[in-house]
Motif scaffolding. Structure first.
Motif, PDB file in Angstrom:
ATOM      1  N   ALA A   1       7.440  75.444  71.701  1.00 54.77           N
ATOM      2  CA  ALA A   1       8.889  75.297  71.827  1.00 54.77           C
ATOM      3  C   ALA A   1       9.238  74.137  72.748  1.00 54.77           C
ATOM      4  CB  ALA A   1       9.508  76.592  72.357  1.00 54.77           C
ATOM      5  N   TYR A   2       8.577  74.063  73.903  1.00 53.13           N
ATOM      6  CA  TYR A   2       8.891  73.015  74.876  1.00 53.13           C
ATOM      7  C   TYR A   2       8.539  71.628  74.339  1.00 53.13           C
ATOM      8  CZ  TYR A   2       9.091  70.403  79.223  1.00 53.13           C
ATOM      9  OH  TYR A   2       9.400  69.479  80.186  1.00 53.13           O
ATOM     10  N   ARG A   3       7.395  71.523  73.692  1.00 48.08           N
ATOM     11  CA  ARG A   3       6.935  70.218  73.231  1.00 48.08           C
ATOM     12  C   ARG A   3       7.747  69.688  72.052  1.00 48.08           C
ATOM     13  NH1 ARG A   3       0.904  67.927  72.819  1.00 48.08           N
ATOM     14  NH2 ARG A   3       1.375  66.057  71.639  1.00 48.08           N
TER      15      ARG A   3
ATOM     16  N   ARG B   1      13.502  71.442  76.172  1.00 42.00           N
ATOM     17  CA  ARG B   1      13.576  72.367  77.300  1.00 42.00           C
ATOM     18  C   ARG B   1      14.692  73.393  77.132  1.00 42.00           C
ATOM     19  NH1 ARG B   1      14.506  69.884  83.165  1.00 42.00           N
ATOM     20  NH2 ARG B   1      16.493  69.327  82.168  1.00 42.00           N
ATOM     21  N   ALA B   2      15.861  72.957  76.635  1.00 40.69           N
ATOM     22  CA  ALA B   2      16.986  73.886  76.493  1.00 40.69           C
ATOM     23  C   ALA B   2      16.640  75.009  75.524  1.00 40.69           C
ATOM     24  CB  ALA B   2      18.233  73.140  76.025  1.00 40.69           C
ATOM     25  N   PHE B   3      16.039  74.647  74.378  1.00 39.53           N
ATOM     26  CA  PHE B   3      15.632  75.670  73.406  1.00 39.53           C
ATOM     27  C   PHE B   3      14.624  76.635  74.025  1.00 39.53           C
ATOM     28  CE2 PHE B   3      12.763  77.339  70.203  1.00 39.53           C
ATOM     29  CZ  PHE B   3      13.617  77.772  69.210  1.00 39.53           C
ATOM     30  N   THR B   4      13.671  76.097  74.779  1.00 41.32           N
ATOM     31  CA  THR B   4      12.627  76.933  75.379  1.00 41.32           C
ATOM     32  C   THR B   4      13.212  77.890  76.405  1.00 41.32           C
ATOM     33  OG1 THR B   4      11.056  75.108  75.095  1.00 41.32           O
ATOM     34  CG2 THR B   4      10.407  76.883  76.576  1.00 41.32           C
TER      35      THR B   4
ATOM     36  N   PHE C   1      13.200  81.913  76.046  1.00 37.15           N
ATOM     37  CA  PHE C   1      12.608  82.762  77.078  1.00 37.15           C
ATOM     38  C   PHE C   1      13.609  83.814  77.534  1.00 37.15           C
ATOM     39  CE2 PHE C   1      11.672  83.797  81.515  1.00 37.15           C
ATOM     40  CZ  PHE C   1      10.334  84.141  81.432  1.00 37.15           C
ATOM     41  N   ALA C   2      14.860  83.390  77.735  1.00 36.55           N
ATOM     42  CA  ALA C   2      15.897  84.329  78.161  1.00 36.55           C
ATOM     43  C   ALA C   2      16.128  85.397  77.098  1.00 36.55           C
ATOM     44  CB  ALA C   2      17.196  83.576  78.452  1.00 36.55           C
ATOM     45  N   ALA C   3      16.155  84.993  75.826  1.00 38.65           N
ATOM     46  CA  ALA C   3      16.379  85.952  74.744  1.00 38.65           C
ATOM     47  C   ALA C   3      15.247  86.968  74.663  1.00 38.65           C
ATOM     48  CB  ALA C   3      16.527  85.218  73.409  1.00 38.65           C
TER      49      ALA C   3
ATOM     50  N   ARG D   1      20.776  78.018  69.145  1.00 42.37           N
ATOM     51  CA  ARG D   1      19.551  77.234  69.310  1.00 42.37           C
ATOM     52  C   ARG D   1      18.560  77.939  70.222  1.00 42.37           C
ATOM     53  NH1 ARG D   1      18.647  72.680  67.240  1.00 42.37           N
ATOM     54  NH2 ARG D   1      17.141  72.080  68.828  1.00 42.37           N
ATOM     55  N   ALA D   2      18.178  79.134  69.822  1.00 41.48           N
ATOM     56  CA  ALA D   2      17.135  79.894  70.492  1.00 41.48           C
ATOM     57  C   ALA D   2      16.451  80.734  69.430  1.00 41.48           C
ATOM     58  CB  ALA D   2      17.727  80.784  71.592  1.00 41.48           C
TER      59      ALA D   2
END
Length: 200
Positions: free
Chosen positions: A70-72, A76-79, A83-85, A129-130
């Protein structure tokens, strides 16, 4: 050309909260009937049946390796939102299991309720976007980069997982579980399209 609209922080927050709450409650409905779902959540449900450990803890841990993808590739925002979800769904599922008693009249009822409730929840999460990690990250990535529908990617993975579920569950339970997964992924496949929903 008009600029693509962006969600505000408040809109993202409420979207993730509502979507995660729906998904957590849907998982509770599913587990109350002894059914299983697909994707990473389905793997966590199967492992919880096999080990007796809580769904929330397993779901959180098995998602950890997917955050690199996800990060790569998705940023970062999506990741961070994913993570929060995942944390929220894990928490909501645990709270629902402790506070809400559900006795479905029939596994088919649980499957239909799970599919519709969780499908709506995932739709809200995707549109902000998550994802819920794991296969959801891969499905979201393939939709963004390749144009493949996220719902159909997830359904393909689910078919493999349900074949494995036959080792732990009775065939009728697996079939009812498949019904829930088909409803869920059909909702995502029809309603989550990047050519129609363009807010980021």
């Amino acid at each position: 050309m008009a600029e693509t609209p962006h969600h505000t922080l408040f809109e993202d927050t409420q979207g993730l909260l509502v979507g995660s709450a729906l998904c957590g409650f849907g998982i509770h409905i599913l587990a109350s009937a002894g059914l299983v779902t697909g994707q990473t959540a389905g793997l966590a449900v199967l492992l919880s049946y096999a080990t007796g450990l809580s769904f929330g803890a397993i779901f959180f841990v098995i998602n950890l390796p997917f955050y690199w993808l996800a990060y790569r590739h998705l940023g970062r925002a999506f990741t961070v939102k994913t993570f929060a979800a995942v944390v929220l769904v894990s928490g909501f599922a645990e709270f629902a299991a402790r506070l809400v008693q559900i006795m479905p009249a029939h596994p088919a009822v649980a499957a239909v309720l799970f599919g519709t409730v969780t499908g709506a929840g995932l739709l809200a999460i995707f549109r902000h976007r998550a994802s819920l990690g794991g296969v959801g990250i891969l499905a979201f990535y393939l939709q963004e980069r390749m144009g493949w529908r996220a719902g159909w990617v997830q359904l393909g993975f689910d078919l493999v997982l349900f074949a494995c579920a036959l080792a732990l569950l009775a065939p009728d339970k697996v079939l009812w579980s498949l019904l829930g997964a088909v409803i869920l992924n059909t909702i995502i496949g029809i309603n989550h399209r990047r050519d129609r929903y363009i807010a980021t």
